[in-house]
Design a protein around this motif. Sequence first.
Motif, PDB file in Angstrom:
ATOM      1  N   GLN A  59       0.837  -1.204   0.000  1.00 52.55           N
ATOM      2  CA  GLN A  59       0.000   0.000   0.000  1.00 52.55           C
ATOM      3  C   GLN A  59       0.869   1.250   0.000  1.00 52.55           C
ATOM      4  O   GLN A  59       0.584   2.214  -0.727  1.00 52.55           O
ATOM      5  CB  GLN A  59      -0.921   0.012   1.218  1.00 52.55           C
ATOM      6  CG  GLN A  59      -1.872   1.209   1.235  1.00 52.55           C
ATOM      7  CD  GLN A  59      -2.851   1.169   2.394  1.00 52.55           C
ATOM      8  OE1 GLN A  59      -2.860   0.228   3.180  1.00 52.55           O
ATOM      9  NE2 GLN A  59      -3.666   2.195   2.507  1.00 52.55           N
ATOM     10  N   ALA A  60       1.953   1.246   0.770  1.00 60.97           N
ATOM     11  CA  ALA A  60       2.867   2.394   0.770  1.00 60.97           C
ATOM     12  C   ALA A  60       3.508   2.563  -0.598  1.00 60.97           C
ATOM     13  O   ALA A  60       3.712   3.689  -1.082  1.00 60.97           O
ATOM     14  CB  ALA A  60       3.939   2.203   1.844  1.00 60.97           C
ATOM     15  N   GLY A  61       3.841   1.439  -1.228  1.00 61.87           N
ATOM     16  CA  GLY A  61       4.417   1.498  -2.569  1.00 61.87           C
ATOM     17  C   GLY A  61       3.454   2.085  -3.583  1.00 61.87           C
ATOM     18  O   GLY A  61       3.845   2.876  -4.453  1.00 61.87           O
ATOM     19  N   GLN A  62       2.168   1.705  -3.493  1.00 63.52           N
ATOM     20  CA  GLN A  62       1.158   2.263  -4.397  1.00 63.52           C
ATOM     21  C   GLN A  62       1.063   3.770  -4.233  1.00 63.52           C
ATOM     22  O   GLN A  62       0.973   4.519  -5.214  1.00 63.52           O
ATOM     23  CB  GLN A  62      -0.211   1.618  -4.102  1.00 63.52           C
ATOM     24  CG  GLN A  62      -0.337   0.171  -4.528  1.00 63.52           C
ATOM     25  CD  GLN A  62      -0.574   0.017  -6.014  1.00 63.52           C
ATOM     26  OE1 GLN A  62      -0.579   0.991  -6.761  1.00 63.52           O
ATOM     27  NE2 GLN A  62      -0.770  -1.218  -6.448  1.00 63.52           N
ATOM     28  N   GLN A  63       1.078   4.229  -2.986  1.00 63.35           N
ATOM     29  CA  GLN A  63       0.972   5.670  -2.725  1.00 63.35           C
ATOM     30  C   GLN A  63       2.194   6.410  -3.254  1.00 63.35           C
ATOM     31  O   GLN A  63       2.078   7.507  -3.815  1.00 63.35           O
ATOM     32  CB  GLN A  63       0.802   5.899  -1.228  1.00 63.35           C
ATOM     33  CG  GLN A  63      -0.525   5.402  -0.685  1.00 63.35           C
ATOM     34  CD  GLN A  63      -0.609   5.461   0.832  1.00 63.35           C
ATOM     35  OE1 GLN A  63       0.409   5.452   1.523  1.00 63.35           O
ATOM     36  NE2 GLN A  63      -1.826   5.535   1.364  1.00 63.35           N
ATOM     37  N   LEU A  64       3.374   5.815  -3.077  1.00 62.65           N
ATOM     38  CA  LEU A  64       4.585   6.461  -3.582  1.00 62.65           C
ATOM     39  C   LEU A  64       4.600   6.481  -5.101  1.00 62.65           C
ATOM     40  O   LEU A  64       5.056   7.452  -5.711  1.00 62.65           O
ATOM     41  CB  LEU A  64       5.823   5.739  -3.049  1.00 62.65           C
ATOM     42  CG  LEU A  64       7.180   6.355  -3.449  1.00 62.65           C
ATOM     43  CD1 LEU A  64       7.281   7.807  -2.986  1.00 62.65           C
ATOM     44  CD2 LEU A  64       8.342   5.531  -2.885  1.00 62.65           C
ATOM     45  N   VAL A  67       2.940   9.401  -6.592  1.00 64.68           N
ATOM     46  CA  VAL A  67       3.772  10.609  -6.526  1.00 64.68           C
ATOM     47  C   VAL A  67       4.864  10.573  -7.590  1.00 64.68           C
ATOM     48  O   VAL A  67       5.103  11.564  -8.288  1.00 64.68           O
ATOM     49  CB  VAL A  67       4.413  10.753  -5.120  1.00 64.68           C
ATOM     50  CG1 VAL A  67       5.374  11.940  -5.082  1.00 64.68           C
ATOM     51  CG2 VAL A  67       3.332  10.911  -4.066  1.00 64.68           C
ATOM     52  N   THR A  68       5.544   9.424  -7.734  1.00 67.54           N
ATOM     53  CA  THR A  68       6.655   9.366  -8.694  1.00 67.54           C
ATOM     54  C   THR A  68       6.165   9.432 -10.131  1.00 67.54           C
ATOM     55  O   THR A  68       6.879   9.913 -11.005  1.00 67.54           O
ATOM     56  CB  THR A  68       7.510   8.097  -8.489  1.00 67.54           C
ATOM     57  OG1 THR A  68       6.699   6.927  -8.636  1.00 67.54           O
ATOM     58  CG2 THR A  68       8.169   8.107  -7.121  1.00 67.54           C
ATOM     59  N   PHE A  72       8.077  12.138 -12.393  1.00 67.64           N
ATOM     60  CA  PHE A  72       8.841  11.856 -13.607  1.00 67.64           C
ATOM     61  C   PHE A  72       8.133  12.359 -14.861  1.00 67.64           C
ATOM     62  O   PHE A  72       8.776  12.617 -15.878  1.00 67.64           O
ATOM     63  CB  PHE A  72       9.163  10.365 -13.698  1.00 67.64           C
ATOM     64  CG  PHE A  72      10.216   9.941 -12.692  1.00 67.64           C
ATOM     65  CD1 PHE A  72      11.545  10.332 -12.849  1.00 67.64           C
ATOM     66  CD2 PHE A  72       9.877   9.206 -11.578  1.00 67.64           C
ATOM     67  CE1 PHE A  72      12.507   9.983 -11.924  1.00 67.64           C
ATOM     68  CE2 PHE A  72      10.839   8.847 -10.634  1.00 67.64           C
ATOM     69  CZ  PHE A  72      12.161   9.243 -10.812  1.00 67.64           C
ATOM     70  N   ASP A  73       6.808  12.524 -14.788  1.00 69.33           N
ATOM     71  CA  ASP A  73       6.117  13.139 -15.911  1.00 69.33           C
ATOM     72  C   ASP A  73       6.480  14.621 -16.018  1.00 69.33           C
ATOM     73  O   ASP A  73       6.708  15.138 -17.110  1.00 69.33           O
ATOM     74  CB  ASP A  73       4.608  12.991 -15.749  1.00 69.33           C
ATOM     75  CG  ASP A  73       3.860  13.555 -16.945  1.00 69.33           C
ATOM     76  OD1 ASP A  73       3.995  12.986 -18.042  1.00 69.33           O
ATOM     77  OD2 ASP A  73       3.161  14.574 -16.788  1.00 69.33           O
ATOM     78  N   VAL A  74       6.543  15.314 -14.877  1.00 72.43           N
ATOM     79  CA  VAL A  74       6.954  16.723 -14.881  1.00 72.43           C
ATOM     80  C   VAL A  74       8.394  16.839 -15.375  1.00 72.43           C
ATOM     81  O   VAL A  74       8.738  17.764 -16.122  1.00 72.43           O
ATOM     82  CB  VAL A  74       6.806  17.337 -13.465  1.00 72.43           C
ATOM     83  CG1 VAL A  74       7.466  18.701 -13.397  1.00 72.43           C
ATOM     84  CG2 VAL A  74       5.331  17.446 -13.096  1.00 72.43           C
ATOM     85  N   GLU A  75       9.242  15.904 -14.976  1.00 68.07           N
ATOM     86  CA  GLU A  75      10.619  15.916 -15.469  1.00 68.07           C
ATOM     87  C   GLU A  75      10.648  15.803 -16.994  1.00 68.07           C
ATOM     88  O   GLU A  75      11.397  16.520 -17.662  1.00 68.07           O
ATOM     89  CB  GLU A  75      11.393  14.744 -14.850  1.00 68.07           C
ATOM     90  CG  GLU A  75      12.838  14.655 -15.333  1.00 68.07           C
ATOM     91  CD  GLU A  75      13.541  13.432 -14.796  1.00 68.07           C
ATOM     92  OE1 GLU A  75      14.461  13.601 -13.982  1.00 68.07           O
ATOM     93  OE2 GLU A  75      13.162  12.302 -15.181  1.00 68.07           O
ATOM     94  N   HIS A 134      -5.156   8.893 -15.837  1.00 70.75           N
ATOM     95  CA  HIS A 134      -4.843   9.216 -14.444  1.00 70.75           C
ATOM     96  C   HIS A 134      -3.570   8.519 -13.974  1.00 70.75           C
ATOM     97  O   HIS A 134      -2.856   9.044 -13.115  1.00 70.75           O
ATOM     98  CB  HIS A 134      -6.010   8.832 -13.526  1.00 70.75           C
ATOM     99  CG  HIS A 134      -7.081   9.869 -13.446  1.00 70.75           C
ATOM    100  ND1 HIS A 134      -6.841  11.182 -13.088  1.00 70.75           N
ATOM    101  CD2 HIS A 134      -8.420   9.794 -13.690  1.00 70.75           C
ATOM    102  CE1 HIS A 134      -7.971  11.869 -13.098  1.00 70.75           C
ATOM    103  NE2 HIS A 134      -8.942  11.053 -13.474  1.00 70.75           N
ATOM    104  N   ALA A 135      -3.287   7.342 -14.532  1.00 71.03           N
ATOM    105  CA  ALA A 135      -2.100   6.583 -14.141  1.00 71.03           C
ATOM    106  C   ALA A 135      -0.872   6.978 -14.956  1.00 71.03           C
ATOM    107  O   ALA A 135       0.188   6.363 -14.804  1.00 71.03           O
ATOM    108  CB  ALA A 135      -2.362   5.091 -14.295  1.00 71.03           C
TER     109      ALA A 135
END
Length: 291
Positions: A59-64, A67-68, A72-75, A134-135
């Motif tokens: 679940q923590a990995g899904q939340q992170l 964010v990533t 990385f899309d903004v990058e 969204h993904a």
Amino acid sequence: MRYVQLRAFHNVAIHGGFSRAAEALFLTQPAVSDQVRKLEEEYDVLLFNRNKKQVTLTQAGQQLLEVTRRMFDVEQQALDLLSESRALRAGKLRIVADAAHHLLHIFAAFRRTYPTVQVSIDSGNTETVITSLHAYEADIGVLGEIPQSSDFDILKLNSTPIIAFASRDYPLQGKKKVTFAELVKHPLVMREQGSKTRQKLETMSQQCGVQLTPLIEAEGREAVREIVAAGGGVGFVSSAEFGQDSRLIPIEIEAPEMLMDEALICLRERSNGKLVSAFFDIARRLTSAPA
């Protein structure tokens, strides 16, 4: 927290494993594993469930990952901005569409203008399109409705009614119109749950006091077309998507008109991306051009 650790995590998450992430990053698998391990140890969090056959996100990995994906899309958008000409020469545009048919003329014009840009087009229903955008798994979507969410920039492409269709040698041949009451006497071939065409059909039939129950449920428009062409029953599609197929005949549904509003959409936050913006510019020009 280091950039290389987040990059390692992100690639393991999107590629589904440490080996594939290492290939994508041109690193060794131990190097990628080490970066992820350091990230987990530094923050005392488990990001992946590991077993011999597969790696899955906690679940923590899904939340992170949520964010990533944005990070990385903004990058990538920053890279596109700093190297505009390169982005429009050698970039990649990912499209997911409920019917690629609506894009053909836009795609042809885009290819003439940007012949070296790589374009991938995947198919999916309305739910798939929204989820993929969204993904950050797609840049542009095409779907059979005008979404109400403020998350999207939207360009309406067309609006056409839903019709029934059957094979030329099916018992309905020669009928130009058919009611819902007549339709339920025949085997119905319908799209999967999540299809906007199916949702609108079922809503209207219920308003007319008829329950449509598919005998065959098929994944995707082309599967429905082939089943109907083989004599499997009666299918449904928007008139714009019926196309030219000598095996099939269109049949008007005698009911209040059910319109499919086909739209080109992208996440608003990504609308300034060079390739997305270029595709939308061409689509706007062709959509507003007189017939």
